[in-house]
Design an enzyme around this catalytic site. Structure first.
Site, mmCIF file in Angstrom:
data_model
loop_
_atom_site.group_PDB
_atom_site.id
_atom_site.type_symbol
_atom_site.label_atom_id
_atom_site.label_comp_id
_atom_site.label_asym_id
_atom_site.label_seq_id
_atom_site.Cartn_x
_atom_site.Cartn_y
_atom_site.Cartn_z
ATOM 1 C CG ASP A 81 -6.223 15.923 30.236
ATOM 2 O OD1 ASP A 81 -6.109 16.682 31.224
ATOM 3 O OD2 ASP A 81 -7.256 15.828 29.552
ATOM 4 C CB CYS A 82 -0.952 12.985 27.540
ATOM 5 S SG CYS A 82 -0.864 14.302 26.311
ATOM 6 C CE1 TYR A 83 4.619 13.859 26.984
ATOM 7 C CE2 TYR A 83 2.904 14.732 25.540
ATOM 8 C CZ TYR A 83 3.970 13.872 25.756
ATOM 9 O OH TYR A 83 4.395 13.034 24.755
#
Length: 394
Positions: free
Chosen positions: A142-144
């Site tokens: 989700d963050c990468y």
């Protein structure tokens, strides 16, 4: 009337360096001074002795950060010019080892097991200002979210590049021969059958750790010449063995101490970090390294005054013994004899060759000497010296 023995401190020597009054000589020059004036006289005369070595040091590599992209990526697999780098660090941090070969090396396709390009060459090419292909793959989070990256990148484009070598500057090493009836290709070079040649890898009397056999001035934080720039000793290197047998002068006669070192790659030079391809073995990195040794007293003067005639190593068979874990010596030889180009093994004259460049080692010692004399380089007292095999540490 007794003469008070000389004892100096790092602070006193650095003050002399700053004032342009320090007497600095190379390890080769120190041999003659000690022979002429004795250890005590040499200690009164000389403040710093410089050393140097330039040779393949396989346990070397680079930590680097290659910068983020949009969308961001957490790379799990990384390649630099098709050479695999380690992806088990933070999002865009990685480590590339000097001996890692390129996956598509053309030489390996012709001669399996032979490689012409690896991590050491990547480091050299970056220092030469070349743009190299960086590729990365990720599993996506989700963050990468990104799963791929591909871009041309040079040393100036890397936010961070640290030369970090887990094992450099071996304190003595084997003289390699091959007593089998077939030629063998090793990390010590090609060895002819039936003991017809012998290879060694040390600068002898110029070699850093041979001039401080008990590591009295070398340890965490020691400032050094590294790859054409300045670096530091991080701690003992892998395979550090202070318990190796020693000669009468205290110098090991077998492979012994090692150092882990690091330094800012962006300050370094391709002249002193060279990619190496060793036939039948693989890739490596030739590293230029030099350590200044403060002459604190007559003991350090005596240690730094050792000559090639005082330094010995063992002749080891790489045709059978080495690969089968057999620790057997076929004779002890001095570096004076090794550097002469010929030694005697089992009653036979054997030609010798060195993987270590004495010419470049001498140049490193001179560079370090001139930088200290001009006040550009001060000495660091180590926060803790290396384990010496005598004083146990908790």
């Amino acid at each position: 009337m007794s003469v008070k023995k000389i004892e100096k401190t790092y602070e006193e020597i650095n003050a002399k360096i700053k004032a342009g009054e320090a007497v600095v000589v190379t390890a080769e020059e120190m041999v003659d001074i000690v022979q002429k004036d004795g250890p005590e006289g040499a200690a009164r005369k000389v403040d710093v002795v410089t050393t140097g070595t330039f040779a393949p040091m396989c346990s070397s590599g680079m930590f680097f950060n290659f910068g983020q992209m949009v969308p961001t990526i957490k790379a799990s697999k990384i390649w630099f010019n098709k050479v695999p780098a380690y992806g088990g660090l933070a999002a865009v941090d990685s480590y590339i080892g000097a001996t890692e070969p390129a996956e598509d090396d053309p030489l390996n396709k012709i001669y399996p097991g032979a490689f012409s390009y690896g991590g050491g060459h990547v480091i050299e090419d970056l220092l030469k200002g070349k743009k190299l292909l960086l590729e990365a793959k990720a599993y996506g989070t989700d963050c990468y979210a990104a799963k791929k990256m591909k871009k041309e990148i040079g040393l100036e484009d890397l936010p961070y590049a640290l030369l970090c070598n887990p094992r450099n500057g071996y304190q003595n090493y084997n003289c390699a021969i091959n007593l089998s009836d077939k030629p063998v290709n090793t990390y010590m070079g090609m060895l002819k059958p039936n003991g017809r040649n012998a290879n060694y890898c040390s600068a002898g009397e110029l070699s850093p750790l041979l001039n401080d056999p008990f590591y009295k001035t070398i340890g965490v934080g020691t400032r050094i010449f590294l790859g054409g720039g300045y670096g530091y000793v991080t701690w003992q290197g892998s395979q550090h063995n202070p318990y190796a047998p020693r000669g009468e002068n205290g110098v090991p006669v077998k492979p012994a101490g090692t150092i882990m070192v690091h330094g800012d790659l962006k300050q370094m030079s391709a002249k002193w970090l060279r990619g190496v391809a060793i036939r039948g073995y693989g890739c490596s990195l030739a590293v230029g390294l030099g350590i200044p040794i403060p002459v604190l007293n007559s003991e350090m003067a005596r240690y730094t005054g050792v000559s090639d005639a005082d330094l010995y190593t063992q002749v080891v068979d790489y045709g059978y013994d080495y690969t089968n874990g057999i620790a057997r010596s076929y004779g002890q030889v001095s570096y004076k004899d090794l550097k002469s180009g010929e030694i005697v093994v089992n009653g036979q004259q054997v030609k010798t060759a060195s993987l270590s460049s004495v010419v470049k080692a001498r140049e490193i010692a001179e560079i370090l000497k001139n930088n200290i004399k001009s006040g550009k380089f001060l000495l660091n007292r180590p926060a803790e010296t290396l384990p010496d095999g005598i004083n146990d540490r908790m």
